[in-house]
Write an enzyme that holds these catalytic residues in place. Structure first.
Site, mmCIF file in Angstrom:
data_model
loop_
_atom_site.group_PDB
_atom_site.id
_atom_site.type_symbol
_atom_site.label_atom_id
_atom_site.label_comp_id
_atom_site.label_asym_id
_atom_site.label_seq_id
_atom_site.Cartn_x
_atom_site.Cartn_y
_atom_site.Cartn_z
ATOM 1 N N MET A 21 3.074 -1.179 -4.977
ATOM 2 C CA MET A 21 4.002 -1.173 -5.876
ATOM 3 C C MET A 21 3.133 -0.472 -7.066
ATOM 4 O O MET A 21 2.273 -1.067 -7.877
ATOM 5 C CB MET A 21 4.235 -2.849 -6.273
ATOM 6 C CG MET A 21 4.953 -3.292 -5.214
ATOM 7 S SD MET A 21 5.287 -5.103 -5.619
ATOM 8 C CE MET A 21 3.793 -5.833 -5.132
ATOM 9 N N GLN A 79 -2.087 3.950 -0.308
ATOM 10 C CA GLN A 79 -1.054 4.578 -0.073
ATOM 11 C C GLN A 79 -0.870 5.704 -0.809
ATOM 12 O O GLN A 79 -1.138 5.962 -2.132
ATOM 13 C CB GLN A 79 0.538 3.654 -0.404
ATOM 14 C CG GLN A 79 1.638 4.439 0.025
ATOM 15 C CD GLN A 79 2.761 4.053 -0.606
ATOM 16 O OE1 GLN A 79 3.060 3.992 -1.654
ATOM 17 N NE2 GLN A 79 3.722 3.463 0.457
ATOM 18 N N CYS A 109 9.827 5.930 -1.539
ATOM 19 C CA CYS A 109 10.135 5.543 -3.027
ATOM 20 C C CYS A 109 11.090 6.216 -3.588
ATOM 21 O O CYS A 109 11.404 7.603 -3.267
ATOM 22 C CB CYS A 109 8.709 6.205 -3.948
ATOM 23 S SG CYS A 109 9.039 5.791 -5.541
ATOM 24 N N LYS A 148 5.645 4.341 5.250
ATOM 25 C CA LYS A 148 6.940 3.648 4.807
ATOM 26 C C LYS A 148 8.029 4.440 4.352
ATOM 27 O O LYS A 148 7.680 5.417 3.767
ATOM 28 C CB LYS A 148 5.965 2.806 3.609
ATOM 29 C CG LYS A 148 7.284 1.652 2.969
ATOM 30 C CD LYS A 148 6.179 0.996 1.732
ATOM 31 C CE LYS A 148 7.203 -0.341 1.407
ATOM 32 N NZ LYS A 148 8.367 -0.042 1.000
ATOM 33 N N ASP A 211 14.155 -7.457 -0.108
ATOM 34 C CA ASP A 211 14.836 -9.075 -0.244
ATOM 35 C C ASP A 211 14.506 -10.067 0.149
ATOM 36 O O ASP A 211 14.936 -11.094 0.434
ATOM 37 C CB ASP A 211 16.525 -8.693 -0.042
ATOM 38 C CG ASP A 211 17.329 -7.770 -0.973
ATOM 39 O OD1 ASP A 211 16.620 -7.380 -1.809
ATOM 40 O OD2 ASP A 211 18.466 -7.442 -0.456
ATOM 41 N N GLY A 233 7.955 -7.192 -1.442
ATOM 42 C CA GLY A 233 7.380 -6.438 -2.633
ATOM 43 C C GLY A 233 7.821 -7.161 -3.953
ATOM 44 O O GLY A 233 6.825 -7.735 -4.583
ATOM 45 N N ARG A 234 8.974 -6.946 -4.622
ATOM 46 C CA ARG A 234 9.419 -7.713 -5.916
ATOM 47 C C ARG A 234 8.979 -8.975 -5.772
ATOM 48 O O ARG A 234 9.046 -9.607 -6.705
ATOM 49 C CB ARG A 234 10.700 -7.123 -6.293
ATOM 50 C CG ARG A 234 10.826 -5.581 -6.629
ATOM 51 C CD ARG A 234 12.163 -5.135 -6.920
ATOM 52 N NE ARG A 234 12.873 -5.305 -5.684
ATOM 53 C CZ ARG A 234 14.272 -5.409 -5.498
ATOM 54 N NH1 ARG A 234 15.123 -5.191 -6.522
ATOM 55 N NH2 ARG A 234 15.061 -5.338 -4.285
#
Length: 345
Positions: A21, A79, A109, A148, A211, A233-234
């Site tokens: 991230m 990454q 991305c 990814k 999600d 992630g988030r």
């Protein structure tokens, strides 16, 4: 389902991976997440050409820490992003030389500054170029290379299964798929069922992303995708412990346990201290503010969301190290010291 993942010659001691991230997964974040038990935490996205040229801010993004350090990361994942085979190869070799256990290539991305440079998810529109870049990374290193990506550029070109099969044929050892197209950015809902088509197309591990925030969403994502593991992630913003908590929840078939207030305070303060040590006080304080805000947003206390928002705003305005530390202690250890006073210490 196994409680570990095998990626090339690397065994990941868990199924819940923490995503790369930008602006979040720097070395201090990766260290605190690993200290909380996360089995895999990737670096921020690193541009290969700037990395190879030694641009200081990009080299810092790739920082993985020395393996002999007391708080060394148990697993080192870098990454890379780019669109030129020569630079991709140089970046992969530098990553291996720096100590990377796994090298991940970014084709997911959605940011305009990345896709505008024809990198990241823009490569899903150019499979032939993507193949040359993947081959360049695989050929340049002895470390496992992973990929990814997203479901495709848009709903008319959901080509993730085809690109996954191509990547496997070129030597990629695992695929992570965010269940959205590039044009969705982060809107709508992640389509975990669509990731099942990628799983059918390859024989290497597939990791589902998008999600996933708690045990219920983790189980649903795995069930609908048939994936071997998942990436958060988030959902890790302000919760560096969540990957380890979800791994345990999946094993025990329970809800993910959340740290109590005292534990959260200890984690936040350790993260803050390491950030200051890595960047220096002035830059470290500035960089940590987003993490500080997320820690407060995700806190068990104050219970009222409105009070939490106001508290976040006040803490993020504090412009000195002692003030931040005192304010956190005052907030989460029943101190009588008000935040407004701590801000002026």
């Amino acid at each position: 389902m196994s409680s570990s993942l095998q990626i090339g010659d690397v065994t990941i001691p868990g199924r819940v991976l923490t995503a790369p991230m930008t602006g979040v997964s720097d070395l201090p974040f990766r260290r605190i997440a690993s200290a909380c038990g996360a089995p895999y935490v990737a670096t921020e996205m690193v541009a290969c050409d700037s990395f190879a040229r030694g641009r200081p801010d990009v080299v810092r993004r790739a920082a993985i820490g020395a393996k002999e350090e007391e708080n060394a990361l148990p697993l080192m994942v870098i990454q890379l992003v780019g669109r030129t085979p020569e630079w991709i190869a140089k970046g992969a070799k530098l990553a291996e030389d720096a100590g990377a256990d796994i090298i991940d290539f970014n084709m997911g991305c959605p940011a305009k500054e990345v896709t505008g440079a024809l990198s990241g998810s823009a490569l899903m529109r150019e499979p032939e170029l993507a193949a040359r870049l993947i081959a360049a990374a695989v050929d340049a290193t002895s470390r496992p290379v992973t990929l990814k990506m997203r479901l495709g550029w848009d709903d008319r070109s959901r080509n993730a299964p085809e690109i996954a099969a191509l990547a496997e044929s070129l030597g990629v050892k695992a695929i992570t798929v965010h269940g959205r197209t590039r044009n969705q950015f982060y809107g709508g809902k992640a389509d975990w069922r669509a990731v099942a088509e990628v799983k059918k197309a390859v024989h290497i591990p597939v990791i589902v992303n998008g999600d996933i925030i708690d045990a219920a969403s983790a189980r649903a994502a795995l069930a609908q995708s048939g994936a071997d593991g998942l990436m958060i992630g988030r959902g890790a913003y302000g919760r560096p412990w969540i990957a380890a908590a979800l791994d345990k929840a999946l094993d025990d078939d329970r809800d993910a346990g959340e740290p109590d207030i005292a534990s959260r305070l200890g984690i936040a303060l350790e993260h803050f201290t390491d950030t200051l040590r890595f960047y220096g006080d002035a830059l470290g304080l500035k960089i940590f503010r987003k993490h500080l805000g997320w820690y407060v947003e995700q806190a068990l206390y104050p219970a009222d969301p409105g009070v939490r928002r106001a508290t976040k705003a006040r803490l993020c305005q504090i412009d000195n190290v002692n003030g931040v530390e005192s304010a956190l202690v005052a907030l989460w250890s029943n101190s009588a010291l008000p935040i407004s006073a701590a801000a002026h210490m």
